[in-house]
Design a protein around this motif. Structure first.
Motif, mmCIF file in Angstrom:
data_model
loop_
_atom_site.group_PDB
_atom_site.id
_atom_site.type_symbol
_atom_site.label_atom_id
_atom_site.label_comp_id
_atom_site.label_asym_id
_atom_site.label_seq_id
_atom_site.Cartn_x
_atom_site.Cartn_y
_atom_site.Cartn_z
ATOM 1 N N LEU A 178 -55.657 -33.245 14.088
ATOM 2 C CA LEU A 178 -56.504 -34.387 14.959
ATOM 3 C C LEU A 178 -56.047 -35.458 14.348
ATOM 4 O O LEU A 178 -56.405 -35.865 13.020
ATOM 5 C CB LEU A 178 -57.892 -34.043 14.625
ATOM 6 C CG LEU A 178 -58.626 -32.751 15.266
ATOM 7 C CD1 LEU A 178 -60.119 -32.507 14.875
ATOM 8 C CD2 LEU A 178 -58.218 -32.688 16.975
ATOM 9 N N ASN A 179 -55.469 -36.616 15.135
ATOM 10 C CA ASN A 179 -54.898 -37.750 14.580
ATOM 11 C C ASN A 179 -54.347 -37.783 13.469
ATOM 12 O O ASN A 179 -54.495 -38.488 12.633
ATOM 13 C CB ASN A 179 -56.343 -38.715 14.252
ATOM 14 C CG ASN A 179 -57.203 -38.797 15.377
ATOM 15 O OD1 ASN A 179 -56.768 -39.128 16.538
ATOM 16 N ND2 ASN A 179 -58.527 -39.170 15.127
ATOM 17 N N GLY A 180 -53.289 -36.714 13.693
ATOM 18 C CA GLY A 180 -52.342 -36.542 12.401
ATOM 19 C C GLY A 180 -52.830 -35.739 11.056
ATOM 20 O O GLY A 180 -52.062 -35.766 10.119
ATOM 21 N N ILE A 181 -54.244 -35.600 11.270
ATOM 22 C CA ILE A 181 -54.817 -34.462 9.962
ATOM 23 C C ILE A 181 -54.814 -33.307 10.177
ATOM 24 O O ILE A 181 -55.568 -32.989 11.433
ATOM 25 C CB ILE A 181 -55.817 -35.405 9.574
ATOM 26 C CG1 ILE A 181 -55.701 -36.874 9.372
ATOM 27 C CG2 ILE A 181 -56.646 -34.762 8.559
ATOM 28 C CD1 ILE A 181 -56.953 -37.852 8.897
ATOM 29 N N SER A 182 -54.483 -32.563 9.386
ATOM 30 C CA SER A 182 -54.509 -31.123 9.578
ATOM 31 C C SER A 182 -55.806 -30.666 9.303
ATOM 32 O O SER A 182 -56.230 -30.870 8.089
ATOM 33 C CB SER A 182 -53.405 -30.294 8.820
ATOM 34 O OG SER A 182 -53.680 -29.031 9.036
ATOM 35 N N PHE A 183 -56.602 -29.748 10.181
ATOM 36 C CA PHE A 183 -57.892 -29.017 9.712
ATOM 37 C C PHE A 183 -57.678 -27.670 9.977
ATOM 38 O O PHE A 183 -57.089 -27.295 10.764
ATOM 39 C CB PHE A 183 -58.856 -29.652 10.813
ATOM 40 C CG PHE A 183 -59.291 -31.142 10.712
ATOM 41 C CD1 PHE A 183 -60.250 -31.639 9.789
ATOM 42 C CD2 PHE A 183 -58.513 -32.203 11.287
ATOM 43 C CE1 PHE A 183 -60.606 -32.940 9.624
ATOM 44 C CE2 PHE A 183 -58.913 -33.384 10.965
ATOM 45 C CZ PHE A 183 -59.851 -33.794 10.246
ATOM 46 N N TYR A 184 -58.718 -27.030 9.357
ATOM 47 C CA TYR A 184 -58.993 -25.413 9.646
ATOM 48 C C TYR A 184 -60.302 -25.479 10.113
ATOM 49 O O TYR A 184 -61.416 -25.707 9.584
ATOM 50 C CB TYR A 184 -58.697 -24.585 8.295
ATOM 51 C CG TYR A 184 -58.866 -23.357 8.584
ATOM 52 C CD1 TYR A 184 -57.628 -22.729 8.861
ATOM 53 C CD2 TYR A 184 -60.097 -22.299 8.207
ATOM 54 C CE1 TYR A 184 -57.409 -21.301 9.248
ATOM 55 C CE2 TYR A 184 -59.897 -21.178 8.444
ATOM 56 C CZ TYR A 184 -58.601 -20.601 9.038
ATOM 57 O OH TYR A 184 -58.563 -19.256 9.092
ATOM 58 N N ILE A 185 -60.374 -24.825 11.562
ATOM 59 C CA ILE A 185 -61.707 -24.918 12.151
ATOM 60 C C ILE A 185 -62.049 -23.323 12.009
ATOM 61 O O ILE A 185 -61.558 -22.451 12.521
ATOM 62 C CB ILE A 185 -61.487 -25.314 13.669
ATOM 63 C CG1 ILE A 185 -60.824 -26.654 13.689
ATOM 64 C CG2 ILE A 185 -62.835 -25.215 14.254
ATOM 65 C CD1 ILE A 185 -61.453 -27.711 13.016
ATOM 66 N N MET A 186 -63.163 -23.290 11.334
ATOM 67 C CA MET A 186 -63.780 -21.968 11.299
ATOM 68 C C MET A 186 -64.220 -21.310 12.347
ATOM 69 O O MET A 186 -65.090 -22.212 13.184
ATOM 70 C CB MET A 186 -64.992 -22.201 10.139
ATOM 71 C CG MET A 186 -65.958 -20.794 10.308
ATOM 72 S SD MET A 186 -67.362 -21.265 9.051
ATOM 73 C CE MET A 186 -68.412 -22.286 10.157
#
Length: 190
Positions: free
Chosen positions: A166-174
């Motif tokens: 999201l917006n160039g930032i990596s996330f891990y969505i549980m």
């Protein structure tokens, strides 16, 4: 709600399980814990090279490939490494998931080594560096009761979920439903 109270609230809302006690550890605590057991042996899969002068504290990772003892000063660098910003060096092919696997291996090796020490002594050396609602007596009592435990019985799990940028930032969505199922399976809750 932020911090420990926010985490407790999230765990309760996802799993229905109330957290009674907690321990958090920061850079100084990790350093003290690793040094209290004389370092942790790991097999570094590739030369880890990365710098970030703007990080707090500034980050300069330079750990050569191969089997070695990681001391307290290098533990955080090993655990934080994910990818390089130097030409000719590499990082984990799986990114954050590769780093998580390396972190789990490090923690398991640290537990195995700690179990071979006098744990109450290790607890007393590390206790000043952690934030917890355990008293020192409670933590020491837990250390004494862990005599005879084996690191072979320690298992790690990664919360079910997916990666997302999201917006160039990596996330891990549980995945909350799968996470609850996993926790109930681990704790043998029907």
């Amino acid at each position: 709600v932020k911090g420990i109270d926010g985490l407790k609230e999230t765990i309760l809302s996802v799993t229905g399980i109330k957290i009674d006690k907690y321990v958090t550890i920061d850079y100084d605590g990790l350093r003290a814990a690793v040094d209290a057991v004389g370092g942790v042996e790991v097999d570094v899969p590739f030369h880890m090279r990365y710098t970030d002068p703007y990080s707090d504290p500034p980050l300069d990772i330079n750990i050569p490939e191969g089997k070695q003892i990681i001391d307290g000063d290098n533990a955080m660098e090993f655990l934080r490494f994910r990818k390089t910003n130097y030409k000719g060096y590499s990082g984990y092919a799986e990114g954050d998931l590769g780093r998580i696997e390396a972190q789990q291996g490090f923690v398991k090796a640290a537990i195995k080594k700690a179990l071979s020490f006098r744990l109450p002594k290790v607890v007393s050396e590390v206790y000043p560096y952690v934030e917890t609602d355990f008293s020192l007596a409670e933590a020491s009592s837990l250390a004494v009761s862990s005599v005879g435990l084996s690191a072979d019985n320690v298992n790690f799990h990664t919360l079910p979920g997916t990666t997302k940028t999201l917006n160039g930032i990596s996330f891990y969505i549980m995945n909350a439903a799968e996470t609850k199922d996993l926790v109930y399976e681990i704790l043998d809750i029907k």
